[in-house]
Design a protein around this motif. Structure first.
Motif, PDB file in Angstrom:
ATOM      1  N   LYS A  77     -11.496  22.557  -7.152  1.00  0.00           N
ATOM      2  CA  LYS A  77     -10.948  22.982  -5.944  1.00  0.00           C
ATOM      3  C   LYS A  77      -9.712  23.624  -5.881  1.00  0.00           C
ATOM      4  N   ARG A  78      -8.781  23.152  -6.627  1.00  0.00           N
ATOM      5  CA  ARG A  78      -7.633  23.854  -6.798  1.00  0.00           C
ATOM      6  C   ARG A  78      -7.594  25.245  -7.333  1.00  0.00           C
ATOM      7  N   VAL A  79      -8.480  25.478  -8.322  1.00  0.00           N
ATOM      8  CA  VAL A  79      -8.707  26.904  -8.990  1.00  0.00           C
ATOM      9  C   VAL A  79      -9.332  27.762  -7.824  1.00  0.00           C
ATOM     10  N   ALA A  80     -10.145  27.277  -7.025  1.00  0.00           N
ATOM     11  CA  ALA A  80     -10.687  28.253  -5.795  1.00  0.00           C
ATOM     12  C   ALA A  80      -9.654  28.547  -4.893  1.00  0.00           C
ATOM     13  N   GLU A  81      -8.697  27.551  -4.620  1.00  0.00           N
ATOM     14  CA  GLU A  81      -7.543  27.742  -3.675  1.00  0.00           C
ATOM     15  C   GLU A  81      -6.655  29.083  -4.487  1.00  0.00           C
ATOM     16  N   LYS A  83      -7.260  31.133  -6.720  1.00  0.00           N
ATOM     17  CA  LYS A  83      -8.032  32.577  -6.989  1.00  0.00           C
ATOM     18  C   LYS A  83      -7.848  33.363  -5.632  1.00  0.00           C
ATOM     19  N   ARG A  84      -7.988  32.384  -4.490  1.00  0.00           N
ATOM     20  CA  ARG A  84      -8.013  33.039  -3.056  1.00  0.00           C
ATOM     21  C   ARG A  84      -6.517  33.521  -2.871  1.00  0.00           C
ATOM     22  N   ILE A  85      -5.547  32.875  -3.245  1.00  0.00           N
ATOM     23  CA  ILE A  85      -4.144  33.379  -3.215  1.00  0.00           C
ATOM     24  C   ILE A  85      -4.037  34.455  -3.962  1.00  0.00           C
ATOM     25  N   ALA A  86      -4.314  34.485  -5.171  1.00  0.00           N
ATOM     26  CA  ALA A  86      -4.154  35.560  -6.138  1.00  0.00           C
ATOM     27  C   ALA A  86      -4.916  36.863  -5.673  1.00  0.00           C
ATOM     28  N   GLN A  87      -6.107  36.603  -4.751  1.00  0.00           N
ATOM     29  CA  GLN A  87      -6.692  37.773  -4.353  1.00  0.00           C
ATOM     30  C   GLN A  87      -6.274  38.475  -2.984  1.00  0.00           C
ATOM     31  N   THR A  88      -5.733  37.539  -2.396  1.00  0.00           N
ATOM     32  CA  THR A  88      -4.839  37.943  -0.918  1.00  0.00           C
ATOM     33  C   THR A  88      -3.503  38.655  -1.210  1.00  0.00           C
ATOM     34  N   ARG A  89      -2.865  37.996  -2.215  1.00  0.00           N
ATOM     35  CA  ARG A  89      -1.420  38.364  -2.478  1.00  0.00           C
ATOM     36  C   ARG A  89      -1.404  38.676  -3.979  1.00  0.00           C
ATOM     37  N   PRO A  90      -1.883  39.681  -4.470  1.00  0.00           N
ATOM     38  CA  PRO A  90      -1.867  39.790  -6.011  1.00  0.00           C
ATOM     39  C   PRO A  90      -0.430  40.241  -6.530  1.00  0.00           C
ATOM     40  N   ASN A  91       0.507  40.672  -5.807  1.00  0.00           N
ATOM     41  CA  ASN A  91       1.744  40.821  -6.447  1.00  0.00           C
ATOM     42  C   ASN A  91       2.995  40.114  -5.686  1.00  0.00           C
ATOM     43  N   ASP A  92       2.431  38.774  -5.043  1.00  0.00           N
ATOM     44  CA  ASP A  92       3.143  37.949  -4.414  1.00  0.00           C
ATOM     45  C   ASP A  92       3.650  36.896  -5.589  1.00  0.00           C
ATOM     46  N   GLY A  93       5.123  36.510  -5.602  1.00  0.00           N
ATOM     47  CA  GLY A  93       5.342  35.538  -6.454  1.00  0.00           C
ATOM     48  C   GLY A  93       4.486  34.276  -6.572  1.00  0.00           C
ATOM     49  N   GLN A  94       3.984  33.814  -5.161  1.00  0.00           N
ATOM     50  CA  GLN A  94       3.354  32.577  -5.166  1.00  0.00           C
ATOM     51  C   GLN A  94       1.966  32.788  -5.935  1.00  0.00           C
ATOM     52  N   LEU A  96       1.718  34.487  -8.571  1.00  0.00           N
ATOM     53  CA  LEU A  96       1.804  34.387  -9.953  1.00  0.00           C
ATOM     54  C   LEU A  96       2.013  33.071 -10.454  1.00  0.00           C
ATOM     55  N   VAL A  97       2.693  32.261  -9.466  1.00  0.00           N
ATOM     56  CA  VAL A  97       2.890  30.663  -9.725  1.00  0.00           C
ATOM     57  C   VAL A  97       1.406  30.309  -9.893  1.00  0.00           C
ATOM     58  N   ALA A  98       0.649  30.603  -8.823  1.00  0.00           N
ATOM     59  CA  ALA A  98      -0.701  30.017  -8.767  1.00  0.00           C
ATOM     60  C   ALA A  98      -1.385  30.232  -9.940  1.00  0.00           C
ATOM     61  N   LYS A  99      -1.508  31.478 -10.561  1.00  0.00           N
ATOM     62  CA  LYS A  99      -2.282  31.577 -11.723  1.00  0.00           C
ATOM     63  C   LYS A  99      -1.651  30.820 -12.969  1.00  0.00           C
ATOM     64  N   ARG A 100      -0.145  30.337 -13.097  1.00  0.00           N
ATOM     65  CA  ARG A 100       0.196  29.713 -14.073  1.00  0.00           C
ATOM     66  C   ARG A 100      -0.212  28.228 -14.063  1.00  0.00           C
ATOM     67  N   GLU A 101      -0.402  27.679 -12.764  1.00  0.00           N
ATOM     68  CA  GLU A 101      -0.721  26.406 -12.531  1.00  0.00           C
ATOM     69  C   GLU A 101      -2.309  26.214 -13.172  1.00  0.00           C
ATOM     70  N   VAL A 102      -3.009  27.115 -12.903  1.00  0.00           N
ATOM     71  CA  VAL A 102      -4.363  26.805 -13.411  1.00  0.00           C
ATOM     72  C   VAL A 102      -4.457  26.481 -14.879  1.00  0.00           C
ATOM     73  N   ALA A 103      -3.694  27.468 -15.644  1.00  0.00           N
ATOM     74  CA  ALA A 103      -3.787  27.144 -17.174  1.00  0.00           C
ATOM     75  C   ALA A 103      -2.728  25.638 -17.436  1.00  0.00           C
ATOM     76  N   THR A 104      -1.940  25.459 -16.490  1.00  0.00           N
ATOM     77  CA  THR A 104      -1.212  24.118 -16.595  1.00  0.00           C
ATOM     78  C   THR A 104      -1.844  22.924 -16.402  1.00  0.00           C
ATOM     79  N   GLN A 105      -2.757  23.084 -15.348  1.00  0.00           N
ATOM     80  CA  GLN A 105      -3.504  22.076 -14.930  1.00  0.00           C
ATOM     81  C   GLN A 105      -4.739  21.745 -15.966  1.00  0.00           C
ATOM     82  N   VAL A 106      -5.385  22.670 -16.634  1.00  0.00           N
ATOM     83  CA  VAL A 106      -6.336  22.466 -17.634  1.00  0.00           C
ATOM     84  C   VAL A 106      -5.691  21.916 -18.952  1.00  0.00           C
TER      85      VAL A 106
END
Length: 124
Positions: A77-81, A83-94, A96-106
């Protein structure tokens, strides 16, 4: 400006693909009529990066499968969220944080939940 390659981009792609399947540079060089050194020079850094990322994905997959089912569902569920954030705001700092979170979670076996204005990491 360097010399023009004797091979097409498609041939280089084929060489790269086969190197990743552990064929030798020497054998590929003989087959394509170029030197082993030319193949190593062109493909070594990219293949190294691909192998590193592939190993990271393998380790993440092992860590993910070791988690309880509830944690796996939370991560999906979190990964889907994220990905949605990364697709809608690819250059947004949030994003980038979201992408790092996926790796941290796993990697840590923790589910990350988002509360308004904050990101909270909780063990599942």
């Amino acid at each position: 400006m360097g010399r023009t390659s004797l091979l097409t981009d498609a041939q280089w792609h084929e060489i790269t693909r086969r190197l990743l399947n552990f064929e030798s540079c020497r054998a590929l060089g003989r087959e394509f009529g170029i030197s082993e050194a030319a193949i190593r020079k062109r493909c070594s850094e990219r293949n190294k990066e691909i192998r590193i990322v592939a190993n990271m994905l393998l380790e993440a997959d092992k860590a993910f499968k070791a988690l309880p089912m509830a944690a796996q569902v939370a991560i999906y569920k979190r990964v889907a969220e994220l990905k949605r954030i990364a697709q809608t705001r690819p250059n947004d700092g949030q994003a980038l944080v979201a992408k790092r979170e996926v790796a941290t979670q796993v990697a840590t076996g923790k589910a990350v939940t988002k509360q308004p204005g904050t990101i909270l990491v909780t063990t599942v």
